[in-house]
Design an enzyme around this catalytic site. Structure first.
Site, short mmCIF file in Angstrom:
data_model
loop_
_atom_site.label_atom_id
_atom_site.label_comp_id
_atom_site.label_asym_id
_atom_site.label_seq_id
_atom_site.Cartn_x
_atom_site.Cartn_y
_atom_site.Cartn_z
N ARG A 162 14.06 23.20 1.52
CA ARG A 162 13.51 23.04 0.17
C ARG A 162 14.26 22.01 -0.67
O ARG A 162 14.25 22.04 -1.88
CB ARG A 162 13.46 24.37 -0.59
CG ARG A 162 12.60 25.39 0.12
CD ARG A 162 12.31 26.59 -0.74
NE ARG A 162 11.56 27.56 0.03
CZ ARG A 162 12.12 28.45 0.85
NH1 ARG A 162 13.43 28.51 0.96
NH2 ARG A 162 11.37 29.27 1.53
N LYS A 222 10.19 8.04 -5.54
CA LYS A 222 8.94 8.33 -4.83
C LYS A 222 9.21 8.32 -3.34
O LYS A 222 9.78 7.38 -2.81
CB LYS A 222 7.87 7.29 -5.18
CG LYS A 222 7.32 7.48 -6.58
CD LYS A 222 5.90 7.02 -6.74
CE LYS A 222 5.65 5.60 -6.92
NZ LYS A 222 4.25 5.21 -7.02
N GLU A 241 7.98 -9.31 -4.71
CA GLU A 241 8.16 -8.17 -5.63
C GLU A 241 9.21 -8.50 -6.70
O GLU A 241 9.07 -8.12 -7.87
CB GLU A 241 8.60 -6.91 -4.87
CG GLU A 241 7.66 -6.46 -3.75
CD GLU A 241 6.37 -5.79 -4.24
OE1 GLU A 241 6.18 -5.62 -5.47
OE2 GLU A 241 5.54 -5.44 -3.38
N LYS A 267 13.05 -2.38 -12.74
CA LYS A 267 12.46 -1.15 -12.21
C LYS A 267 13.11 0.08 -12.84
O LYS A 267 12.44 1.04 -13.21
CB LYS A 267 12.57 -1.11 -10.68
CG LYS A 267 12.12 0.21 -10.07
CD LYS A 267 10.86 0.15 -9.26
CE LYS A 267 10.39 1.55 -8.86
NZ LYS A 267 9.61 1.59 -7.65
N GLU A 291 5.37 8.58 -13.79
CA GLU A 291 4.24 7.69 -13.61
C GLU A 291 2.99 8.14 -14.37
O GLU A 291 1.94 8.34 -13.79
CB GLU A 291 3.92 7.57 -12.11
CG GLU A 291 3.29 6.23 -11.81
CD GLU A 291 3.21 5.95 -10.32
OE1 GLU A 291 3.28 4.78 -9.97
OE2 GLU A 291 3.11 6.91 -9.55
N ARG A 327 4.76 2.91 -16.13
CA ARG A 327 5.17 2.63 -14.76
C ARG A 327 4.04 1.91 -14.01
O ARG A 327 4.28 1.20 -13.05
CB ARG A 327 5.56 3.94 -14.04
CG ARG A 327 6.28 3.71 -12.73
CD ARG A 327 7.23 4.85 -12.42
NE ARG A 327 7.67 4.86 -11.04
CZ ARG A 327 8.44 5.80 -10.52
NH1 ARG A 327 8.83 6.82 -11.25
NH2 ARG A 327 8.80 5.75 -9.26
N ASN A 337 2.26 -2.16 -11.01
CA ASN A 337 1.11 -2.45 -10.15
C ASN A 337 0.54 -3.84 -10.36
O ASN A 337 -0.50 -4.17 -9.79
CB ASN A 337 0.00 -1.42 -10.36
CG ASN A 337 0.36 -0.09 -9.72
OD1 ASN A 337 1.09 -0.05 -8.75
ND2 ASN A 337 -0.15 0.98 -10.30
N HIS A 344 -1.27 -5.54 -7.59
CA HIS A 344 -1.45 -4.59 -6.51
C HIS A 344 -2.87 -4.05 -6.34
O HIS A 344 -3.18 -3.46 -5.32
CB HIS A 344 -0.46 -3.43 -6.64
CG HIS A 344 0.92 -3.78 -6.14
ND1 HIS A 344 1.67 -4.80 -6.71
CD2 HIS A 344 1.68 -3.29 -5.12
CE1 HIS A 344 2.83 -4.89 -6.06
NE2 HIS A 344 2.86 -3.99 -5.10
N HIS A 374 -4.10 -3.92 -2.58
CA HIS A 374 -4.47 -2.73 -1.82
C HIS A 374 -5.83 -2.90 -1.16
O HIS A 374 -6.05 -2.45 -0.03
CB HIS A 374 -4.45 -1.49 -2.73
CG HIS A 374 -3.05 -1.12 -3.14
ND1 HIS A 374 -2.76 -0.53 -4.35
CD2 HIS A 374 -1.86 -1.27 -2.51
CE1 HIS A 374 -1.45 -0.34 -4.43
NE2 HIS A 374 -0.88 -0.78 -3.33
N HIS A 429 2.16 -6.75 3.18
CA HIS A 429 2.10 -6.34 1.78
C HIS A 429 2.46 -7.51 0.86
O HIS A 429 1.78 -7.75 -0.14
CB HIS A 429 3.04 -5.16 1.56
CG HIS A 429 3.00 -4.61 0.16
ND1 HIS A 429 1.88 -3.99 -0.36
CD2 HIS A 429 3.94 -4.62 -0.82
CE1 HIS A 429 2.15 -3.63 -1.61
NE2 HIS A 429 3.38 -4.00 -1.91
#
Ligand SMILES: NC(=O)c1ccc[n+]([C@@H]2O[C@H](COP(=O)([O-])OP(=O)(O)OC[C@H]3O[C@@H](n4cnc5c(N)ncnc54)[C@H](O)[C@@H]3O)[C@@H](O)[C@H]2O)c1
Ligand SMILES: [Zn+2]
Length: 371
Positions: free
Chosen positions: A126, A148, A190, A234, A244, A248, A252, A255, A259, A271
């Protein structure tokens, strides 16, 4: 011997340190800052390509200097390791090794290893302590920060995961020297995006249309400063919006189309290539509404960073992926555009017609070589 400069930043509201630098003392010092000597043992999770470079040995030596015994868990390099079966195998290995609650997980690799090992740490017993050691530029400036973690499902990327903050992140810019050029360039895309979000002076300057002025990979102090500046962007965004729900999303930038391009190419487009095209698309959409015109910069980024042509698909195919994205985001196609350099804004009033026209212009301009 000139010692490379070390930078230490903090990710609020969590308060954990991000250490950026290079050289012999980096790992022992950073790990001590994270309180890692409290670990009963450490599981070093890495991939085969990173393990072959020697970076893993240096990280392991850092743990050894704190007196913490280590266990190496190496997965195959590549996105396919971010899957449930690999995660399950790692959990079994930790249990078989008798890993207790004071076991720490240390991710040594790019974003794939970071996301996978992060989710292992979030879920084993956990949740156990995690250290991120990003070894790609993308992982240093993006994926290792913000907590994330995730795995892919057959239905899509990153559909499983959790927010799990590390005890600390240590980025050794010495790792950049072994990166394949294409992988380094993906990271620069990036990094460039982060600079656009701030109109930062450290944005890599373009040299004509054929490249960017970047430090040599062996100039560790220069890279430390560059990475630290991008990491700060960041870290600031995460601090403002840890879960988010708002700003945040500015990360993107570029992006939404990226995507869709990754979708229509079945994940074969890099990417960084997809994001470079996505940034140019965002620049063109912004110019259409009379916002700041950064099309020439984005065009140079595409020329330098894209290692595959735009796929020869019609708008319908792109739109289907954008619409899928839209469904996940509650009914609207939402893009981030720049009102000014350093002033990103979420825009959700773009008409399908405007989106299609700009896609067609992007395609003809890329093919015609004029923007
Ligand atoms: N968690 C987040 O917030 C977040 C954000 C962005 C991206 N991501 C994820 O990150 C992943 C992409 O990360 P990536 O671009 O780092 O890819 P990656 O982890 O696959 O690394 C790219 C390649 O470089 C190799 N490599 C790594 N470090 C090296 C080094 N120092 N020297 C030589 N080779 C090295 C790897 O073995 C791999 O083959 C994706 O899965 C994406 O979903 C996550
Ligand atoms: Zn990205």
């Amino acid at each position: 011997v000139s010692l490379p400069v070390h930078h230490t930043l903090r990710v609020e509201p969590f308060g954990y340190p991000l250490v950026i630098g290079a050289g012999d003392g980096l790992y022992p010092n950073a790990l001590a800052t994270f309180g890692a000597e409290k670990a009963s043992s450490v599981a070093l999770i890495s991939d085969a390509q990173v393990a072959a470079t020697g970076h893993l040995e240096r990280v392991e030596a850092g743990w050894r200097s704190l007196g913490v015994p280590s266990l190496r868990l190496i997965v195959p390099a590549g996105e396919s390791s971010k899957q449930v079966s690999v995660w399950a195998e790692l959990q079994e290995r930790l249990a078989a090794a008798g890993g207790d609650r004071d076991l720490w997980v240390c991710a040594v690799g790019g974003g794939v290893v970071g996301d996978l090992a992060g989710f292992v740490a979030a879920s084993y017993l956990r949740g156990v302590s995690l250290v991120q050691v990003p070894t790609t530029l993308l992982a240093m400036v993006d994926s290792s920060i913000g907590g994330k973690t995730g795995l892919n499902l057959q239905h899509g990327k990153n559909l499983v995961g959790a927010f799990w903050q590390p005890r600390g992140v240590v980025a050794d810019v010495g790792c950049l020297a072994t990166l394949p050029t294409a992988v380094l360039r993906e990271g620069v895309v990036e990094l460039y995006k982060h600079a656009l979000l701030r109109d930062a002076a450290w944005r890599p300057a373009r040299r004509g249309t054929d490249g960017f002025i970047l430090p040599n990979v062996h100039e560790q102090s220069a890279w430390s400063a560059l990475v630290a500046a991008a990491v700060q962007v960041k870290a600031d965004v995460v601090a403002e919006d840890p879960h988010e729900r708002g700003v945040r999303a500015h990360l993107n930038l570029g992006h939404t189309l990226a995507h869709a391009l990754e979708g229509v190419t079945g994940g074969t487009m890099r990417h960084g290539t997809a994001v470079a095209y996505g940034l140019l698309y965002a620049a063109m959409l912004g110019r259409e509404r009379g916002w700041v015109d950064w099309v020439a910069d984005a065009r140079a980024l595409v020329a330098w960073a894209a290692d595959a042509p735009l796929p020869a698909v019609d708008w319908g195919a792109i739109w289907r992926f954008m619409a899928l994205d839209k469904k996940r985001r509650g009914g609207r196609v939402r893009l981030v555009l720049l009102r000014e350099l350093g002033l990103p804004e979420r825009v959700d009033d773009l008409s399908p017609d405007e989106l299609e026209r700009t896609w067609l212009r992007l395609r003809s301009d890329i093919q015609g070589g004029v923007v």
